[in-house]
Scaffold this motif. Sequence first.
Motif, PDB file in Angstrom:
ATOM      1  N   GLU A   1     -13.042  26.657 100.464  1.00 56.01           N
ATOM      2  CA  GLU A   1     -11.839  26.186 100.507  1.00 56.01           C
ATOM      3  C   GLU A   1     -11.022  26.419 101.664  1.00 56.01           C
ATOM      4  O   GLU A   1     -10.695  25.630 102.891  1.00 56.01           O
ATOM      5  N   ALA A   2     -11.152  27.627 102.150  1.00 55.75           N
ATOM      6  CA  ALA A   2     -11.140  28.208 103.994  1.00 55.75           C
ATOM      7  C   ALA A   2     -12.458  27.383 104.577  1.00 55.75           C
ATOM      8  O   ALA A   2     -11.526  26.380 105.506  1.00 55.75           O
ATOM      9  N   GLY A   3     -12.523  27.113 103.953  1.00 51.70           N
ATOM     10  CA  GLY A   3     -14.016  26.601 105.466  1.00 51.70           C
ATOM     11  C   GLY A   3     -13.388  24.764 105.893  1.00 51.70           C
ATOM     12  O   GLY A   3     -13.424  23.951 106.500  1.00 51.70           O
ATOM     13  N   GLN A   4     -12.830  24.135 104.618  1.00 54.77           N
ATOM     14  CA  GLN A   4     -12.498  22.712 104.210  1.00 54.77           C
ATOM     15  C   GLN A   4     -11.041  22.688 105.316  1.00 54.77           C
ATOM     16  O   GLN A   4     -10.953  21.455 105.678  1.00 54.77           O
ATOM     17  N   LEU A   5     -10.424  23.408 105.289  1.00 55.14           N
ATOM     18  CA  LEU A   5      -8.648  23.840 106.138  1.00 55.14           C
ATOM     19  C   LEU A   5      -9.251  23.685 107.334  1.00 55.14           C
ATOM     20  O   LEU A   5      -8.542  23.347 108.208  1.00 55.14           O
ATOM     21  N   LEU A   6     -10.190  24.425 107.828  1.00 57.08           N
ATOM     22  CA  LEU A   6     -10.663  24.436 108.634  1.00 57.08           C
ATOM     23  C   LEU A   6     -11.272  23.622 109.337  1.00 57.08           C
ATOM     24  O   LEU A   6     -10.705  23.524 110.503  1.00 57.08           O
TER      25      LEU A   6
END
Length: 317
Positions: free
Chosen positions: A130-135
């Motif tokens: 999830e955090a990777g997708q946001l980045l």
Amino acid sequence: MSEVLRKPVTRLETGYSEPYLVALTTYLQGGGEQALGAAYELGRAAVTQGKGILDFAAMHQAALVKISSESCGERDVTQVLCGAGEFLAEGLSAYEMTHRGFREAIVSLRHLNETLEHEIQRIAHAVHDEAGQLLVAVHLAIAEAGRDLPTPVRDRLQPVTGLLDEIEKQLRRLSHELRPTVLDDLGLAPAIRFLADAFSKRTGLAVPVRSGLQQRLPRNVETAVYRIVQEALTNAGKHSGARTVKIQLERVGRVLCCVIADDGAGFDVSEVLAAQPRKGLGLLGMQERLNAVGGTLQIRSSLGKGTELLIRLPLED
């Protein structure tokens, strides 16, 4: 009788304890349920003082020998032995209750560890996915905005892009440390090698790993050993001043053996264990993890001679 029970259970030179001798004699002379209750209290006191079952049985035998030698011919031997057996059984019931409580605590601890690992796995996936997708979305938004900006302004966005790349790298590392996918996908030995390689790059310590494992192990065993190795490496990096940490995994029959040895400063084992959990090296947490899977931890260390942790876990066929 209550005054007798207040006295500490101490072994005399003859092998028996005076409180135990008095309580057993009272019961054999017809003391009834109240005297039998003294057996349980003596057993509980022995457990509290850290005496083992064999110590308690030896104390009983010594008292019985003393009683028999002084009352030979006065009572039927069979009656004395039967009464003494009832008294001993009541005393040992304190050990049984303690053991039962310990088993229940181990089951609860195992359940707690499994729950924590599931939660850690969920957080690790959230951090990675999830955090990777946001980045990635932030990267695309900055790139899109940069197309319409003057070149000097667009150039000023480059450091921001670099910081985002570093954040992504740190999140990926954190995700792997929380719950490495390699542990779930490939097993303990590859996960330990991955952990050792990352630790070595981060700290500069040499961390050779030797493994004789040929097959996957139960999930709870792999997780417990991985977490203990992870904690041991953290300790070595923070406290030991070591240059090398060696890790060895081997299955010997139905036992998994893991040895973690460093060439650091070492420590006084008794002193550190006495300080647990206030300022210890996580040794209490290691032992609790091993307790949950029926394992044992042996610590060998002395000042100036490094530290060796020997882990043994029983395995099912």
